[in-house]
Motif scaffolding. Structure first.
Motif, PDB file in Angstrom:
ATOM      1  N   VAL A   9      52.850  46.671  53.371  1.00 49.66           N
ATOM      2  CA  VAL A   9      51.699  45.990  52.783  1.00 49.66           C
ATOM      3  C   VAL A   9      50.469  46.882  52.860  1.00 49.66           C
ATOM      4  CG1 VAL A   9      50.158  44.000  53.011  1.00 49.66           C
ATOM      5  CG2 VAL A   9      52.621  43.710  53.295  1.00 49.66           C
ATOM      6  N   LEU A  10      50.267  47.553  53.979  1.00 50.53           N
ATOM      7  CA  LEU A  10      49.128  48.449  54.131  1.00 50.53           C
ATOM      8  C   LEU A  10      49.229  49.655  53.201  1.00 50.53           C
ATOM      9  CD1 LEU A  10      48.618  48.365  58.002  1.00 50.53           C
ATOM     10  CD2 LEU A  10      47.257  47.234  56.236  1.00 50.53           C
ATOM     11  N   VAL A  11      50.421  50.191  53.027  1.00 49.93           N
ATOM     12  CA  VAL A  11      50.626  51.320  52.118  1.00 49.93           C
ATOM     13  C   VAL A  11      50.349  50.894  50.682  1.00 49.93           C
ATOM     14  CG1 VAL A  11      52.366  52.874  51.155  1.00 49.93           C
ATOM     15  CG2 VAL A  11      52.216  52.534  53.623  1.00 49.93           C
ATOM     16  N   LEU A  16      46.708  50.844  45.967  1.00 54.44           N
ATOM     17  CA  LEU A  16      45.916  50.084  45.010  1.00 54.44           C
ATOM     18  C   LEU A  16      44.448  50.513  45.036  1.00 54.44           C
ATOM     19  CD1 LEU A  16      45.742  47.757  42.946  1.00 54.44           C
ATOM     20  CD2 LEU A  16      45.265  46.247  44.886  1.00 54.44           C
ATOM     21  N   VAL A  17      43.908  50.728  46.221  1.00 54.97           N
ATOM     22  CA  VAL A  17      42.518  51.162  46.348  1.00 54.97           C
ATOM     23  C   VAL A  17      42.324  52.529  45.693  1.00 54.97           C
ATOM     24  CG1 VAL A  17      40.777  51.925  48.027  1.00 54.97           C
ATOM     25  CG2 VAL A  17      41.996  49.773  48.371  1.00 54.97           C
ATOM     26  N   VAL A  18      43.234  53.453  45.941  1.00 51.42           N
ATOM     27  CA  VAL A  18      43.134  54.791  45.335  1.00 51.42           C
ATOM     28  C   VAL A  18      43.254  54.681  43.816  1.00 51.42           C
ATOM     29  CG1 VAL A  18      44.293  57.027  45.115  1.00 51.42           C
ATOM     30  CG2 VAL A  18      43.926  56.021  47.368  1.00 51.42           C
ATOM     31  N   TYR A  19      44.165  53.858  43.326  1.00 50.23           N
ATOM     32  CA  TYR A  19      44.362  53.690  41.887  1.00 50.23           C
ATOM     33  C   TYR A  19      43.098  53.143  41.219  1.00 50.23           C
ATOM     34  CZ  TYR A  19      46.113  51.877  37.485  1.00 50.23           C
ATOM     35  OH  TYR A  19      46.282  51.607  36.161  1.00 50.23           O
TER      36      TYR A  19
END
Length: 73
Positions: A9-11, A16-19
């Motif tokens: 989940v953390l990965v 998602l944040v980087v995307y």
């Protein structure tokens, strides 16, 4: 929730944040611009036309977040 099941989940959240941080904020050039504008007007893209992409992209144009080009990215 076990700590071992929290890692995926953390990965996924980090990815998602980087995307989202690297999305193109406006209209691109050439094919990118075509893929950003055709779903908005429900037009036809070159060659095969990508009908599924066009219809799914049209759904994303209704999301009230940023510009249409940003939503389609």
């Amino acid at each position: 929730m076990r700590p071992a099941s929290l890692a995926p989940v953390l990965v996924a959240l980090a990815a998602l944040v980087v995307y989202v941080r690297t999305l193109l904020p406006g209209v691109g050039q050439w094919d990118t611009a075509e893929f950003q504008t055709v779903p908005y007007v429900l037009g036809t893209m070159h060659a095969t036309g990508y009908p599924l992409y066009t219809l799914l992209g049209k759904l994303f144009t209704f999301v009230p977040l940023g510009s249409v080009a940003y939503r389609l990215n």
